[in-house]
Design an enzyme around this catalytic site. Sequence first.
Site, PDB file in Angstrom:
ATOM      1  N   GLU A 287       0.701  -0.465   0.145  1.00  0.00           N
ATOM      2  CA  GLU A 287       0.509   0.004  -0.064  1.00  0.00           C
ATOM      3  C   GLU A 287       1.067   0.760  -0.367  1.00  0.00           C
ATOM      4  O   GLU A 287       0.090   2.231  -0.165  1.00  0.00           O
ATOM      5  CB  GLU A 287      -0.634  -0.118   0.981  1.00  0.00           C
ATOM      6  N   HIS A 308       7.838 -27.041  -1.721  1.00  0.00           N
ATOM      7  CA  HIS A 308       7.179 -28.315  -2.137  1.00  0.00           C
ATOM      8  C   HIS A 308       6.324 -27.874  -3.622  1.00  0.00           C
ATOM      9  O   HIS A 308       5.525 -28.454  -4.187  1.00  0.00           O
ATOM     10  CB  HIS A 308       7.230 -29.253  -1.691  1.00  0.00           C
ATOM     11  N   LYS A 422     -14.186   0.100  -3.894  1.00  0.00           N
ATOM     12  CA  LYS A 422     -15.570  -0.088  -2.945  1.00  0.00           C
ATOM     13  C   LYS A 422     -16.639   1.136  -3.771  1.00  0.00           C
ATOM     14  O   LYS A 422     -18.145   0.885  -3.131  1.00  0.00           O
ATOM     15  CB  LYS A 422     -14.685   0.899  -1.896  1.00  0.00           C
TER      16      LYS A 422
HETATM   17  O1  PA5 Z   1      -4.254   0.939   5.475  1.00  0.00           O
HETATM   18  C1  PA5 Z   1      -4.598   1.733   5.486  1.00  0.00           C
HETATM   19  O2  PA5 Z   1      -5.326   2.754   5.802  1.00  0.00           O
HETATM   20  C2  PA5 Z   1      -6.042   0.881   4.956  1.00  0.00           C
HETATM   21  O3  PA5 Z   1      -5.445  -0.813   5.206  1.00  0.00           O
HETATM   22  C3  PA5 Z   1      -7.309   0.409   6.220  1.00  0.00           C
HETATM   23  O4  PA5 Z   1      -6.445  -0.091   7.215  1.00  0.00           O
HETATM   24  C4  PA5 Z   1      -8.027  -0.325   5.984  1.00  0.00           C
HETATM   25  O5  PA5 Z   1      -8.717  -0.404   5.027  1.00  0.00           O
HETATM   26  C5  PA5 Z   1      -9.365  -0.443   7.524  1.00  0.00           C
HETATM   27  O6  PA5 Z   1      -9.761   0.960   7.597  1.00  0.00           O
HETATM   28  P1  PA5 Z   1     -10.579   1.437   8.974  1.00  0.00           P
HETATM   29  O7  PA5 Z   1      -9.715   1.111  10.035  1.00  0.00           O
HETATM   30  O8  PA5 Z   1     -10.647   2.332   8.497  1.00  0.00           O
HETATM   31  O9  PA5 Z   1     -11.451   0.409   8.706  1.00  0.00           O
END
Ligand code: PA5
Length: 447
Positions: A287, A308, A422
Amino acid sequence: MITLNIEKTFGFVSKENVYGYAAKAKAAREALENGTGKGNDFLGWLHLPSSITKEHLADLKETAKVLRENCDVVVVAGIGGSYLGARAVIEALSNSFEWLLDNKQNPVILFAGNNISEDYLFELTEYVKGKRFGVINISKSGTTTETALAFRLLKKQCEDERGKVLARKVIVAITDAKKGAARVTADKEGYKSYVIPDNVGGRFSVLTPVGLLPIAVAGFDIEKLVAGAAEMEKATGVDVPFEQNIAMQYAAVRNELYRHGKKIEIMANFCPKLHYVSEWWKQLYGESEGKDNLGIYPASVDLTTDLHSMGQWIQEGERSIFETVLSVDKVNHTVEFPFDEENLDGLNFLAGKRVDEVNKMAELGTQLAHVDGGVPNIRVVIPCLNEENIGQLLYFFEVACGISGYILDVNPFNQPGVEAYKKNMFALLNKPGYEAESKAIQARLNG
Ligand code: PA5
């Protein structure tokens, strides 16, 4: 102390070139320190370990105690950064068969809200039925669909089965200070709640209550975890020169490998407890760096298991990979191979040896084979699996990620790409507010 060994990359990239990143890595580290780089409103994690107070830890431990006393099962609802850190630490430190033990010292920790599988939720809610269970609801935005769905189900079940009063005691919220549905519910119901600081993004939040509370509930020492992270904060500080700064070195070598066409980094472990550390690391790096059409693709394997299966690809597939091995120096238990009179399995040459000795030879043999096969190898050596070392490891990867992202010249602290699915999902589900998108997506699907 965790150490880093990058010697086995030098047949593929030159030491001189890697060390040539020293100035860039230092500048990146300074940009983190001074808040002058991209995404500088999300740097709250940088000095978190050294700034967590004893009072905060004591408060978390008190809440953990309430959950431990009142629950045999605690379900942690969260996804992405609100999930993976806690799971990584808990699985790294737990007995592999923790929840099957008869003399359990700790509540069973289960995870929900990290998928939308109906079967998963059915089986989870069936499992907790009639049990003394509680919920930790974790969401920074407080609106994430996966988590909110699971929480709605679990909240209702907890209230129905345990009564409203006790439910309020065994449901804890970790969310934003003011906004989001999770905050509204927590305040209305009077749940014990913790705030995820505005300036700490999800994937950098393991050392906030997001990670610390579930880890404490699972029975681990969060003071030691934070102390370990604080040691690494010092060891990778802005004034620690490149030659001693393993975060700068890791950031440098992976960028140099990337420049030489090594586009995939495979995190490998030889201990299944580390599976979720790799999952956490994949989110952190994926990310943070995968944007602007750039970024190493972070992958992972559990070895020797995957030798394996994926071993063939790693040994002889496209040479666009490098490998980073999480190597545990000393294991926590002893198992020796017994001598067998008949030796039907032909394994007497191992009699008297520790299982770990065999595992270590598998690790060394794999390293040599992969390097011979054209796979540069990085080793992150963890002295043993305990809270302090895992704390060091987490912080090491976080700070190295910030440096690496800045060297790559991306903003390591945003994730604009995660919104695309989303938007489509909400349009397909006719979520209020998405009327135009719903119309457009239906037109698209109908040809
Ligand atoms: O790193 C990030 O920002 C995302 O992976 C969020 O943690 C994830 O989408 C969950 O979001 P939230 O904590 O708002 O539910």
